[in-house]
Design a protein around this motif. Structure first.
Motif: not given
Length: 179
Positions: A14-39
């Motif tokens: 869930r938290f596998a997005a590259p740590a050096d990705a662009d800002e949009r990717t980082l924000l979108v991936e972090m939100l997706a990871a938190h949604r997956a955590t709730l599930e």
């Protein structure tokens, strides 16, 4: 040693997005990871467990969190950023705690709650994907002008806070813990 684990190493993707990705990717991936955590925190539970209240008199429950976050996603993305006429699904001026008070151990309520949450998350993802930039603005009655960037950051904060609640609720229910 703490009691049983809820998550395995596989779930850490869930938290596998590259740590050096662009800002949009980082924000979108972090939100997706938190949604997956709730599930994950809600996975494998009975209707009664999902609707179980934390500590009386609190109405906090895992199902209530799903309903609350569906309304939060709806507000920021549909109402404020997209400018849609999008009243909350589960609460409102006449029932401000409907998201939690209406979280009852009924399979139809549970299915409706998850469907609403998934629908709102899908809308948010589609809106974000087609936005020209993170500087796209909307208007909120409480905050005034706000950007897509701010909304994504706020949603990450919102999920992080509520996933902390979900951690405690899940551990209380069956002892399961994890990331």
């Amino acid at each position: 040693m703490r009691r049983g684990r809820l998550f395995t190493g596989e779930d850490e993707s869930r938290f596998a997005a590259p740590a050096d990705a662009d800002e949009r990717t980082l924000l979108v991936e972090m939100l997706a990871a938190h949604r997956a955590t709730l599930e994950l925190k809600c996975a494998g539970l009975t209707a009664e467990q999902l609707a179980s209240r934390a500590v009386p008199p609190s109405t906090l429950s895992l199902l209530g969190l799903v309903r609350h976050l569906a309304d939060v996603e709806r507000r920021w993305f549909r109402l404020d950023l997209a400018g849609e006429d999008a009243p909350p699904r589960f609460c409102g001026p006449e029932d401000p705690d409907g998201d939690f008070d209406g979280a009852v151990a009924d399979n139809a309520v549970i299915e409706e709650s998850w469907a609403a949450w998934r629908d709102e998350a899908a809308f948010a993802d589609a809106f974000t994907a087609r936005a020209a930039s993170l500087d796209v603005e909307g208007e909120d009655a409480w905050r005034g002008k706000l950007s897509l960037r701010w909304v994504l950051m706020h949603m990450i904060e919102e999920y992080a806070r509520h996933n902390g609640h979900a951690d405690l609720l899940r551990e209380r229910l069956d002892g399961a813990i994890g990331l």
